[in-house]
Scaffold this motif. Structure first.
Motif, PDB file in Angstrom:
ATOM      1  N   GLY A  60      -8.508   4.837  -8.980  1.00  0.00           N
ATOM      2  CA  GLY A  60      -8.581   6.136  -9.939  1.00  0.00           C
ATOM      3  C   GLY A  60      -7.619   7.266  -9.219  1.00  0.00           C
ATOM      4  N   TYR A  61      -6.675   6.616  -8.196  1.00  0.00           N
ATOM      5  CA  TYR A  61      -5.627   7.547  -7.775  1.00  0.00           C
ATOM      6  C   TYR A  61      -4.302   7.502  -8.594  1.00  0.00           C
ATOM      7  N   SER A  62      -3.421   8.546  -8.376  1.00  0.00           N
ATOM      8  CA  SER A  62      -2.234   8.314  -9.020  1.00  0.00           C
ATOM      9  C   SER A  62      -1.166   7.402  -8.217  1.00  0.00           C
ATOM     10  N   LEU A  63      -0.314   6.949  -8.954  1.00  0.00           N
ATOM     11  CA  LEU A  63       0.894   6.108  -8.223  1.00  0.00           C
ATOM     12  C   LEU A  63       1.359   6.520  -7.109  1.00  0.00           C
ATOM     13  N   GLN A  64       1.557   8.209  -7.101  1.00  0.00           N
ATOM     14  CA  GLN A  64       2.141   9.017  -6.026  1.00  0.00           C
ATOM     15  C   GLN A  64       1.255   9.007  -5.034  1.00  0.00           C
ATOM     16  N   GLN A  65      -0.168   9.325  -5.253  1.00  0.00           N
ATOM     17  CA  GLN A  65      -1.201   9.366  -4.267  1.00  0.00           C
ATOM     18  C   GLN A  65      -1.298   7.945  -3.453  1.00  0.00           C
ATOM     19  N   VAL A  66      -1.173   6.821  -4.508  1.00  0.00           N
ATOM     20  CA  VAL A  66      -1.187   5.518  -3.480  1.00  0.00           C
ATOM     21  C   VAL A  66      -0.164   5.467  -2.296  1.00  0.00           C
ATOM     22  N   ARG A  67       1.041   5.896  -2.775  1.00  0.00           N
ATOM     23  CA  ARG A  67       1.973   5.728  -2.084  1.00  0.00           C
ATOM     24  C   ARG A  67       1.870   6.192  -0.732  1.00  0.00           C
ATOM     25  N   ASP A  68       1.582   7.822  -1.150  1.00  0.00           N
ATOM     26  CA  ASP A  68       1.156   8.649  -0.010  1.00  0.00           C
ATOM     27  C   ASP A  68       0.240   8.278   0.947  1.00  0.00           C
ATOM     28  N   LEU A  69      -0.738   7.764   0.542  1.00  0.00           N
ATOM     29  CA  LEU A  69      -2.150   7.437   1.140  1.00  0.00           C
ATOM     30  C   LEU A  69      -1.372   6.157   2.178  1.00  0.00           C
ATOM     31  N   GLU A  70      -0.879   5.304   1.617  1.00  0.00           N
ATOM     32  CA  GLU A  70      -0.072   4.264   2.304  1.00  0.00           C
ATOM     33  C   GLU A  70       0.724   4.645   3.354  1.00  0.00           C
ATOM     34  N   ARG A  71       1.552   5.590   3.083  1.00  0.00           N
ATOM     35  CA  ARG A  71       2.502   6.331   4.076  1.00  0.00           C
ATOM     36  C   ARG A  71       1.722   6.710   5.254  1.00  0.00           C
ATOM     37  N   LEU A  72       0.685   7.646   4.955  1.00  0.00           N
ATOM     38  CA  LEU A  72      -0.317   8.102   5.936  1.00  0.00           C
ATOM     39  C   LEU A  72      -1.263   7.328   6.805  1.00  0.00           C
ATOM     40  N   GLY A  73      -1.178   6.014   6.103  1.00  0.00           N
ATOM     41  CA  GLY A  73      -1.796   4.959   7.220  1.00  0.00           C
ATOM     42  C   GLY A  73      -3.356   4.899   6.657  1.00  0.00           C
ATOM     43  N   VAL A  74      -3.549   5.772   5.699  1.00  0.00           N
ATOM     44  CA  VAL A  74      -4.979   5.446   4.996  1.00  0.00           C
ATOM     45  C   VAL A  74      -5.454   4.080   4.615  1.00  0.00           C
ATOM     46  N   ILE A  75      -4.249   3.290   4.041  1.00  0.00           N
ATOM     47  CA  ILE A  75      -4.602   1.998   3.817  1.00  0.00           C
ATOM     48  C   ILE A  75      -3.696   1.059   4.620  1.00  0.00           C
ATOM     49  N   PRO A  76      -3.839  -0.168   4.674  1.00  0.00           N
ATOM     50  CA  PRO A  76      -2.914  -0.931   5.612  1.00  0.00           C
ATOM     51  C   PRO A  76      -1.650  -0.900   4.649  1.00  0.00           C
ATOM     52  N   PRO A  77      -0.407  -1.419   5.233  1.00  0.00           N
ATOM     53  CA  PRO A  77       0.740  -1.358   4.618  1.00  0.00           C
ATOM     54  C   PRO A  77       0.790  -2.313   3.582  1.00  0.00           C
ATOM     55  N   ALA A  78       1.560  -2.327   2.412  1.00  0.00           N
ATOM     56  CA  ALA A  78       1.660  -3.244   1.378  1.00  0.00           C
ATOM     57  C   ALA A  78       2.616  -4.097   1.861  1.00  0.00           C
ATOM     58  N   SER A  79       2.774  -5.428   1.616  1.00  0.00           N
ATOM     59  CA  SER A  79       3.780  -6.601   1.779  1.00  0.00           C
ATOM     60  C   SER A  79       4.845  -6.040   0.609  1.00  0.00           C
ATOM     61  N   ARG A  80       6.105  -6.693   1.181  1.00  0.00           N
ATOM     62  CA  ARG A  80       7.225  -6.201   0.129  1.00  0.00           C
ATOM     63  C   ARG A  80       7.650  -7.538  -0.264  1.00  0.00           C
ATOM     64  N   SER A  81       8.245  -7.512  -1.497  1.00  0.00           N
ATOM     65  CA  SER A  81       8.874  -8.818  -2.142  1.00  0.00           C
ATOM     66  C   SER A  81      10.286  -8.514  -1.591  1.00  0.00           C
ATOM     67  N   ALA A  82      11.129  -9.585  -2.027  1.00  0.00           N
ATOM     68  CA  ALA A  82      12.590  -9.629  -1.700  1.00  0.00           C
ATOM     69  C   ALA A  82      13.153  -8.661  -2.311  1.00  0.00           C
ATOM     70  N   SER A  83      12.786  -8.293  -3.461  1.00  0.00           N
ATOM     71  CA  SER A  83      13.585  -7.021  -4.154  1.00  0.00           C
ATOM     72  C   SER A  83      12.958  -5.837  -3.627  1.00  0.00           C
ATOM     73  N   GLY A  84      12.082  -5.711  -2.953  1.00  0.00           N
ATOM     74  CA  GLY A  84      11.492  -4.131  -2.267  1.00  0.00           C
ATOM     75  C   GLY A  84      10.511  -3.673  -3.033  1.00  0.00           C
ATOM     76  N   TYR A  85       9.646  -4.660  -3.993  1.00  0.00           N
ATOM     77  CA  TYR A  85       8.500  -4.099  -4.565  1.00  0.00           C
ATOM     78  C   TYR A  85       7.244  -4.335  -3.654  1.00  0.00           C
ATOM     79  N   ARG A  86       6.499  -3.328  -4.070  1.00  0.00           N
ATOM     80  CA  ARG A  86       5.076  -3.317  -3.173  1.00  0.00           C
ATOM     81  C   ARG A  86       4.290  -4.289  -3.675  1.00  0.00           C
ATOM     82  N   SER A  87       3.514  -4.895  -2.896  1.00  0.00           N
ATOM     83  CA  SER A  87       2.732  -6.307  -3.260  1.00  0.00           C
ATOM     84  C   SER A  87       1.180  -5.814  -2.736  1.00  0.00           C
TER      85      SER A  87
END
Length: 259
Positions: A19-46
């Protein structure tokens, strides 16, 4: 963090599920509210489903304790995923439960105080004394004299008179106002809301109406506390699902015992 064997989630998937926006998900990850996402070889979040549950936990905690406290609590838990534990999460959730319980008890005590005042107004009790000094009134309410002076500056509980020696004398109406102000302030209400109630008290024949309005305010307060408590219960379940270790995987072809 619990593992899941479903396909990795994109940022858009997490946003849709939480229920959050794309930017909110990224911001909350940056703030440490959720664990870091893994990254693909091309840099996409997983992401994994546990990230969605972490965001739901944040939503519930933000409702229960406020967004600042929720961000701090989850960021501390997820700062190092090797140390975040169910015990730490349980302690943090328990502390918020204690805070909500205290707020509920304060609101109930305030309601009881209003009931007593309403009974006095109806003539079922002795009522307020004719006058009290600021020291006497502060002691009766359990507040500091500086608090009463602040209320006076804000137009609440104005003394009947101030002598040449700046000694304040409170009449019965001001004493009643001060008791209602103390009840509402103890339950967490701000000056503007309390000022509205006091304005009602000062209308012609407005004492009973003002007390009824104050009781409505406290009823709403108790409803809010109940809703925050339910949100906290849900947040605790989501947080446990994020932090709970995954069950050991069964070897391929292993059979489940029916015994």
């Amino acid at each position: 963090m619990a593992q899941d064997d479903r396909r990795p989630l994109r940022t858009a998937d997490v946003a849709r599920e939480s229920g959050y926006s794309l930017q909110q998900v990224r911001d909350l990850e940056r703030l440490g509210v959720i664990p870091p996402a893994s990254r693909s070889a091309s840099g996409y979040r997983s992401y994994a489903p546990a990230h969605v549950q972490a965001l739901r936990a944040y939503r519930g905690l933000a409702s229960a304790a406020g967004p600042v406290a929720a961000r701090r609590l989850l960021a501390e838990l997820f700062a190092d995923r090797t140390t975040g534990s169910l015990a730490e999460a349980a302690a943090a959730i328990g502390a918020v439960h204690v805070r909500l319980t205290r707020e509920r008890e304060e609101a109930i005590r305030a309601q009881e105080a209003l009931s007593a005042i309403q009974g006095e107004v109806a003539g079922t009790d002795g009522g307020d004394p004719d006058t009290m000094t600021i020291t006497e009134l502060a002691a009766a309410l359990g507040v500091r004299t500086s608090t009463l002076r602040f209320w006076e500056q804000e137009g609440l509980a104005v003394p009947m008179r101030v002598t040449t020696l700046r000694a304040r004398q409170y009449g019965s109406a001001a004493i009643r106002e001060a008791r209602i102000v103390a009840a509402l302030r103890a339950s967490g209400y701000g000056i503007p809301a309390v000022r509205d109630v006091v304005a009602t008290l000062r209308r012609p024949d407005g004492v009973v109406e003002g007390i009824i309005e104050a009781r409505r305010i406290l009823d709403r307060r108790l409803d809010q506390i109940a809703a925050r408590t339910v949100a906290l219960l849900r947040a605790g379940a989501d947080l446990a699902a994020v932090l709970e270790p995954a069950p050991p995987a069964r070897p391929p072809g292993a059979r489940i015992s029916r015994r």
